[in-house]
Design a protein around this motif. Structure first.
Motif, short mmCIF file in Angstrom:
data_model
loop_
_atom_site.label_atom_id
_atom_site.label_comp_id
_atom_site.label_asym_id
_atom_site.label_seq_id
_atom_site.Cartn_x
_atom_site.Cartn_y
_atom_site.Cartn_z
N TYR A 1 28.43 49.95 -44.23
CA TYR A 1 29.38 49.25 -45.46
C TYR A 1 30.39 48.34 -44.86
O TYR A 1 31.07 48.13 -44.56
N ASP A 2 30.40 47.17 -45.72
CA ASP A 2 31.41 45.78 -45.79
C ASP A 2 31.78 46.01 -46.75
O ASP A 2 31.44 45.49 -47.87
N TYR A 3 33.18 46.02 -46.59
CA TYR A 3 34.18 46.48 -47.92
C TYR A 3 35.12 44.68 -47.26
O TYR A 3 36.04 45.33 -46.50
N ARG A 4 34.85 44.50 -48.56
CA ARG A 4 36.23 43.05 -48.31
C ARG A 4 37.24 43.35 -49.70
O ARG A 4 36.56 42.93 -50.63
N ARG A 5 37.68 42.64 -49.04
CA ARG A 5 38.78 43.29 -50.20
C ARG A 5 40.31 42.26 -50.20
O ARG A 5 40.34 42.55 -48.78
N ARG A 6 41.35 41.22 -50.70
CA ARG A 6 42.40 40.95 -51.03
C ARG A 6 41.83 39.73 -49.03
O ARG A 6 42.96 40.08 -47.98
N SER A 7 40.96 39.41 -48.94
CA SER A 7 41.06 38.58 -48.07
C SER A 7 40.79 39.23 -47.05
O SER A 7 40.94 39.12 -45.14
N HIS A 8 40.80 40.96 -46.61
CA HIS A 8 40.28 41.76 -45.29
C HIS A 8 38.83 42.29 -45.64
O HIS A 8 38.65 42.10 -46.50
N LEU A 9 38.41 41.96 -44.17
CA LEU A 9 37.08 42.68 -44.44
C LEU A 9 37.09 43.77 -43.04
O LEU A 9 37.45 43.98 -42.01
N LEU A 10 36.41 45.08 -44.12
CA LEU A 10 36.04 46.22 -42.81
C LEU A 10 35.02 46.80 -43.17
O LEU A 10 34.86 46.58 -43.65
N VAL A 11 34.20 47.01 -41.50
CA VAL A 11 32.92 47.57 -41.20
C VAL A 11 32.78 48.68 -41.54
O VAL A 11 33.97 48.92 -40.38
N ILE A 12 32.42 49.39 -42.27
CA ILE A 12 32.11 50.99 -42.00
C ILE A 12 31.40 51.24 -41.97
O ILE A 12 30.30 51.22 -42.53
N ALA B 1 31.50 59.34 -57.00
CA ALA B 1 32.64 58.74 -56.61
C ALA B 1 33.26 58.94 -55.91
O ALA B 1 34.23 58.15 -55.06
N GLN B 2 32.78 60.43 -55.35
CA GLN B 2 34.00 60.74 -54.01
C GLN B 2 33.50 59.40 -51.99
O GLN B 2 34.95 59.61 -52.58
N THR B 3 32.35 59.26 -52.71
CA THR B 3 32.22 58.11 -51.09
C THR B 3 33.40 56.68 -51.57
O THR B 3 34.30 56.09 -50.50
N ASP C 1 38.19 53.92 -49.66
CA ASP C 1 39.53 52.79 -50.29
C ASP C 1 40.18 53.55 -49.31
O ASP C 1 41.30 52.98 -48.85
N HIS C 2 40.01 55.05 -49.32
CA HIS C 2 40.84 55.52 -48.76
C HIS C 2 41.15 54.80 -47.26
O HIS C 2 42.49 54.30 -46.53
N VAL C 3 40.34 54.86 -46.79
CA VAL C 3 39.91 54.00 -45.17
C VAL C 3 40.23 53.13 -45.13
O VAL C 3 41.26 52.64 -44.09
N PHE C 4 40.69 51.96 -46.44
CA PHE C 4 40.71 50.63 -46.00
C PHE C 4 42.20 50.33 -46.14
O PHE C 4 42.97 50.00 -45.51
N HIS C 5 42.65 51.88 -47.32
CA HIS C 5 44.20 51.29 -46.97
C HIS C 5 44.30 51.81 -46.06
O HIS C 5 45.73 51.11 -45.35
#
Ligand SMILES: [Zn+2]
Length: 81
Positions: free
Chosen positions: A21-32, A50-52, A57-61
């Motif tokens: 999963y490519d999580y892109r937010r606030r100019s950051h990109l995190l590959v999970i 929902a729990q996933t 969000d938690h991992v990104f944070h």
């Protein structure tokens, strides 16, 4: 039939897989890696519990706000079209 139900776009069968999963937010990109998702067998649409999403969000944070060390860092090429 499973907890994801059928695909809401094409009514295809949705099966659970582990995806990247490519999580892109606030100019950051995190590959999970290894994210559980329901994937439609016909059109490929993805569904998340929902729990996933909460866990993502938690991992990104953790990585970008708490500066937790990632497993590894990728070098990503970028070009203009
Ligand atoms: Zn579908």
């Amino acid at each position: 039939m499973n907890e994801y139900g059928d695909c809401s776009f094409c009514r295809g069968e949705v099966e659970e897989k582990r995806i990247e999963y490519d999580y892109r937010r606030r100019s950051h990109l995190l590959v999970i890696n290894g994210v559980p998702a329901g994937v439609c067998r016909q059109c490929g649409e993805k569904y998340f519990k929902a729990q996933t999403l909460k866990r993502l969000d938690h991992v990104f944070h953790n990585v970008f706000d708490q500066h937790q060390e990632p497993d590894h860092v990728l070098e990503i090429p970028a070009v203009s079209f």
